[in-house]
Design a protein around this motif. Structure first.
Motif, PDB file in Angstrom:
ATOM      1  N   CYS A   1       4.291   5.507 -16.023  1.00 17.24           N
ATOM      2  CA  CYS A   1       4.159   4.110 -15.615  1.00 17.24           C
ATOM      3  C   CYS A   1       4.444   4.000 -14.121  1.00 17.24           C
ATOM      4  CB  CYS A   1       5.127   3.255 -16.436  1.00 17.24           C
ATOM      5  SG  CYS A   1       5.184   1.536 -15.914  1.00 17.24           S
ATOM      6  N   GLY A   2       3.536   3.339 -13.411  1.00 13.76           N
ATOM      7  CA  GLY A   2       3.717   3.174 -11.973  1.00 13.76           C
ATOM      8  C   GLY A   2       4.859   2.219 -11.663  1.00 13.76           C
ATOM      9  N   PHE A   3       4.708   0.978 -12.084  1.00 15.85           N
ATOM     10  CA  PHE A   3       5.690  -0.062 -11.769  1.00 15.85           C
ATOM     11  C   PHE A   3       5.836  -1.029 -12.930  1.00 15.85           C
ATOM     12  CE2 PHE A   3       3.482   1.167  -7.901  1.00 15.85           C
ATOM     13  CZ  PHE A   3       4.518   1.368  -6.986  1.00 15.85           C
ATOM     14  N   VAL A   4       7.062  -1.490 -13.154  1.00 17.38           N
ATOM     15  CA  VAL A   4       7.299  -2.594 -14.097  1.00 17.38           C
ATOM     16  C   VAL A   4       7.310  -3.867 -13.255  1.00 17.38           C
ATOM     17  CG1 VAL A   4       8.938  -3.602 -15.712  1.00 17.38           C
ATOM     18  CG2 VAL A   4       8.610  -1.125 -15.660  1.00 17.38           C
ATOM     19  N   ILE A   5       6.521  -4.853 -13.682  1.00 11.87           N
ATOM     20  CA  ILE A   5       6.383  -6.073 -12.866  1.00 11.87           C
ATOM     21  C   ILE A   5       6.725  -7.314 -13.697  1.00 11.87           C
ATOM     22  CG2 ILE A   5       4.616  -5.074 -11.345  1.00 11.87           C
ATOM     23  CD1 ILE A   5       2.578  -6.891 -12.998  1.00 11.87           C
ATOM     24  N   PRO A   6       7.033  -8.423 -13.032  1.00 12.49           N
ATOM     25  CA  PRO A   6       7.319  -9.656 -13.787  1.00 12.49           C
ATOM     26  C   PRO A   6       6.067 -10.208 -14.461  1.00 12.49           C
ATOM     27  CG  PRO A   6       7.443 -10.039 -11.405  1.00 12.49           C
ATOM     28  CD  PRO A   6       7.220  -8.579 -11.585  1.00 12.49           C
ATOM     29  N   ASP A   7       6.278 -11.121 -15.376  1.00 12.87           N
ATOM     30  CA  ASP A   7       5.151 -11.725 -16.101  1.00 12.87           C
ATOM     31  C   ASP A   7       4.443 -12.749 -15.209  1.00 12.87           C
ATOM     32  OD1 ASP A   7       3.372 -12.776 -17.851  1.00 12.87           O
ATOM     33  OD2 ASP A   7       4.866 -13.716 -19.166  1.00 12.87           O
TER      34      ASP A   7
ATOM     35  N   VAL B   1      -0.151   4.011 -17.061  1.00 10.21           N
ATOM     36  CA  VAL B   1      -0.542   2.678 -16.571  1.00 10.21           C
ATOM     37  C   VAL B   1       0.018   2.490 -15.167  1.00 10.21           C
ATOM     38  CG1 VAL B   1      -0.759   1.558 -18.828  1.00 10.21           C
ATOM     39  CG2 VAL B   1       1.468   1.567 -17.694  1.00 10.21           C
ATOM     40  N   LEU B   2      -0.767   1.813 -14.357  1.00  4.14           N
ATOM     41  CA  LEU B   2      -0.279   1.488 -13.017  1.00  4.14           C
ATOM     42  C   LEU B   2       0.860   0.481 -13.132  1.00  4.14           C
ATOM     43  CD1 LEU B   2      -0.595   1.433  -9.871  1.00  4.14           C
ATOM     44  CD2 LEU B   2      -2.196  -0.478 -10.233  1.00  4.14           C
ATOM     45  N   LEU B   3       0.657  -0.544 -13.956  1.00  7.93           N
ATOM     46  CA  LEU B   3       1.628  -1.631 -14.060  1.00  7.93           C
ATOM     47  C   LEU B   3       1.975  -1.917 -15.515  1.00  7.93           C
ATOM     48  CD1 LEU B   3      -0.269  -4.146 -11.716  1.00  7.93           C
ATOM     49  CD2 LEU B   3       1.522  -2.535 -11.042  1.00  7.93           C
ATOM     50  N   ARG B   4       3.222  -2.364 -15.711  1.00  8.06           N
ATOM     51  CA  ARG B   4       3.616  -2.803 -17.048  1.00  8.06           C
ATOM     52  C   ARG B   4       4.322  -4.141 -16.887  1.00  8.06           C
ATOM     53  NH1 ARG B   4       7.498   0.549 -21.207  1.00  8.06           N
ATOM     54  NH2 ARG B   4       6.966  -0.690 -23.038  1.00  8.06           N
TER      55      ARG B   4
ATOM     56  N   GLU C   1       0.829  -1.204   0.000  1.00  6.86           N
ATOM     57  CA  GLU C   1       0.000   0.000   0.000  1.00  6.86           C
ATOM     58  C   GLU C   1       0.865   1.257   0.000  1.00  6.86           C
ATOM     59  OE1 GLU C   1      -2.878  -1.150   3.316  1.00  6.86           O
ATOM     60  OE2 GLU C   1      -3.711   0.721   2.537  1.00  6.86           O
ATOM     61  N   SER C   2       1.912   1.276   0.830  1.00  6.17           N
ATOM     62  CA  SER C   2       2.698   2.509   0.942  1.00  6.17           C
ATOM     63  C   SER C   2       3.557   2.732  -0.302  1.00  6.17           C
ATOM     64  CB  SER C   2       3.547   2.518   2.214  1.00  6.17           C
ATOM     65  OG  SER C   2       4.486   1.484   2.160  1.00  6.17           O
ATOM     66  N   GLU C   3       4.057   1.660  -0.903  1.00  7.77           N
ATOM     67  CA  GLU C   3       4.810   1.816  -2.160  1.00  7.77           C
ATOM     68  C   GLU C   3       3.906   2.432  -3.235  1.00  7.77           C
ATOM     69  OE1 GLU C   3       7.585  -1.591  -3.732  1.00  7.77           O
ATOM     70  OE2 GLU C   3       6.243  -2.419  -2.209  1.00  7.77           O
ATOM     71  N   ILE C   4       2.677   1.925  -3.306  1.00 10.07           N
ATOM     72  CA  ILE C   4       1.747   2.420  -4.330  1.00 10.07           C
ATOM     73  C   ILE C   4       1.398   3.884  -4.041  1.00 10.07           C
ATOM     74  CG2 ILE C   4      -0.515   2.123  -5.417  1.00 10.07           C
ATOM     75  CD1 ILE C   4      -0.341  -0.867  -4.661  1.00 10.07           C
ATOM     76  N   ARG C   5       1.181   4.193  -2.769  1.00  8.98           N
ATOM     77  CA  ARG C   5       0.819   5.570  -2.399  1.00  8.98           C
ATOM     78  C   ARG C   5       1.941   6.533  -2.809  1.00  8.98           C
ATOM     79  NH1 ARG C   5       1.172   5.592   2.899  1.00  8.98           N
ATOM     80  NH2 ARG C   5      -0.460   4.027   3.107  1.00  8.98           N
ATOM     81  N   ASP C   6       3.181   6.168  -2.512  1.00  8.77           N
ATOM     82  CA  ASP C   6       4.313   7.040  -2.842  1.00  8.77           C
ATOM     83  C   ASP C   6       4.459   7.228  -4.351  1.00  8.77           C
ATOM     84  OD1 ASP C   6       4.777   7.146  -0.177  1.00  8.77           O
ATOM     85  OD2 ASP C   6       6.569   5.872  -0.196  1.00  8.77           O
ATOM     86  N   ARG C   7       4.262   6.143  -5.083  1.00  6.34           N
ATOM     87  CA  ARG C   7       4.420   6.226  -6.546  1.00  6.34           C
ATOM     88  C   ARG C   7       3.315   7.081  -7.163  1.00  6.34           C
ATOM     89  NH1 ARG C   7       7.163   7.358 -10.136  1.00  6.34           N
ATOM     90  NH2 ARG C   7       7.041   6.332 -12.147  1.00  6.34           N
ATOM     91  N   MET C   8       2.106   6.937  -6.639  1.00  4.71           N
ATOM     92  CA  MET C   8       0.977   7.740  -7.130  1.00  4.71           C
ATOM     93  C   MET C   8       1.223   9.223  -6.879  1.00  4.71           C
ATOM     94  SD  MET C   8      -1.179   6.224  -8.732  1.00  4.71           S
ATOM     95  CE  MET C   8      -1.958   4.713  -9.056  1.00  4.71           C
ATOM     96  N   ALA C   9       1.792   9.527  -5.721  1.00  5.61           N
ATOM     97  CA  ALA C   9       2.079  10.931  -5.398  1.00  5.61           C
ATOM     98  C   ALA C   9       3.106  11.482  -6.386  1.00  5.61           C
ATOM     99  CB  ALA C   9       2.582  11.033  -3.967  1.00  5.61           C
ATOM    100  N   ALA C  10       4.130  10.676  -6.708  1.00  2.93           N
ATOM    101  CA  ALA C  10       5.173  11.130  -7.643  1.00  2.93           C
ATOM    102  C   ALA C  10       4.580  11.320  -9.041  1.00  2.93           C
ATOM    103  CB  ALA C  10       6.309  10.111  -7.678  1.00  2.93           C
ATOM    104  N   LEU C  11       3.746  10.390  -9.467  1.00  2.00           N
ATOM    105  CA  LEU C  11       3.115  10.530 -10.791  1.00  2.00           C
ATOM    106  C   LEU C  11       2.210  11.753 -10.821  1.00  2.00           C
ATOM    107  CD1 LEU C  11       2.136   6.849 -11.750  1.00  2.00           C
ATOM    108  CD2 LEU C  11       3.962   8.242 -12.726  1.00  2.00           C
ATOM    109  N   GLY C  12       1.517  11.991  -9.728  1.00  5.55           N
ATOM    110  CA  GLY C  12       0.637  13.158  -9.625  1.00  5.55           C
ATOM    111  C   GLY C  12       1.412  14.447  -9.841  1.00  5.55           C
ATOM    112  N   ARG C  13       2.575  14.555  -9.200  1.00  3.97           N
ATOM    113  CA  ARG C  13       3.418  15.754  -9.345  1.00  3.97           C
ATOM    114  C   ARG C  13       3.822  15.947 -10.803  1.00  3.97           C
ATOM    115  NH1 ARG C  13       2.342  15.565  -4.845  1.00  3.97           N
ATOM    116  NH2 ARG C  13       0.593  16.499  -5.902  1.00  3.97           N
ATOM    117  N   GLN C  14       4.238  14.836 -11.425  1.00  7.12           N
ATOM    118  CA  GLN C  14       4.703  14.878 -12.819  1.00  7.12           C
ATOM    119  C   GLN C  14       3.572  15.343 -13.746  1.00  7.12           C
ATOM    120  OE1 GLN C  14       6.459  10.897 -13.303  1.00  7.12           O
ATOM    121  NE2 GLN C  14       6.997  11.532 -15.380  1.00  7.12           N
ATOM    122  N   ILE C  15       2.389  14.757 -13.560  1.00  2.93           N
ATOM    123  CA  ILE C  15       1.231  15.072 -14.415  1.00  2.93           C
ATOM    124  C   ILE C  15       0.831  16.540 -14.217  1.00  2.93           C
ATOM    125  CG2 ILE C  15      -1.239  14.552 -14.774  1.00  2.93           C
ATOM    126  CD1 ILE C  15      -0.432  11.572 -14.042  1.00  2.93           C
TER     127      ILE C  15
END
Ligand code: XMP
Length: 171
Positions: A140-146, A123-126, A9-23
């Motif tokens: 892009c929020g996070f790059v994740i494994p297949d 995208v949240l995930l790639r 949850e906290s990783e996602i929250r931090d990443r969303m905040a960073a994307l928000g700033r960028q946007i």
């Protein structure tokens, strides 16, 4: 089925905040409409827009792909019952996950055809190693494994969307 935590949850929250700033920086003084793809990106939409402190509108589209009975070709059906007019707007298309890229690429074309002034993608995930259509998400929020992931809006058979974190579903 067990879910193995991947993004907290906290990783996602931090990443969303960073994307928000960028946007926010990229779209200052531009007529921004965020078009979210139902249903998987609803949680990301709700969290992301509260991190963006410039005026914006939101819209929703639904995209369902159907495999033909006699061929392996898939058809994407786009339902935009909740999408207001995007003519002249700078559209940011938001999806939960970039997998093969087919959905996002088709939606970008569709929104351009609707008269948007510009169309970018978030995208949240790639997922790595899955893309067949060459499309680079602008945010892009996070790059994740297949692996098959659920939670934070993503589902398996319409379950697990409410989990506040993203996890890998063990089949
Ligand atoms: P394409 O292949 O068009 O597909 O990029 C994107 C859509 O596929 C779904 N998808 C997933 N849904 N966990 C999910 O809950 C996953 O691991 C996953 N991989 C793909 C999703 O609907 C996405 O919008």
């Amino acid at each position: 089925m067990p879910v193995e935590p991947l993004l907290s949850e906290s990783e996602i929250r931090d990443r969303m905040a960073a994307l928000g700033r960028q946007i926010e920086d990229d779209y200052r003084d531009r007529p921004l409409t965020i078009v979210a793809v139902l249903t998987g990106s609803l949680i990301a939409l709700a969290d992301l827009i509260r991190q963006i402190r410039i005026p914006l509108r939101i819209a929703l589209v639904q995209a369902s792909s159907y495999r033909g009975a006699t061929t392996s070709a898939t058809t994407l059906v786009i339902n935009e019952a909740f999408a207001p007019d995007v003519t002249g707007r700078d559209v940011l298309l938001l999806d939960d996950i970039l997998d093969t890229g087919q959905t996002l690429a088709a939606l970008v074309r569709h929104i351009h055809d609707r008269g948007a002034r510009s169309v970018r993608t978030a995208v949240l995930l790639r997922k790595v190693g899955r893309q067949v259509v060459p499309i680079e998400p602008d945010y892009c929020g996070f790059v994740i494994p297949d692996a098959f992931v659920v939670g934070y809006g993503l589902d398996y058979d319409d379950d697990y969307r409410h989990l506040p974190y993203v996890g890998i579903l063990s089949q």
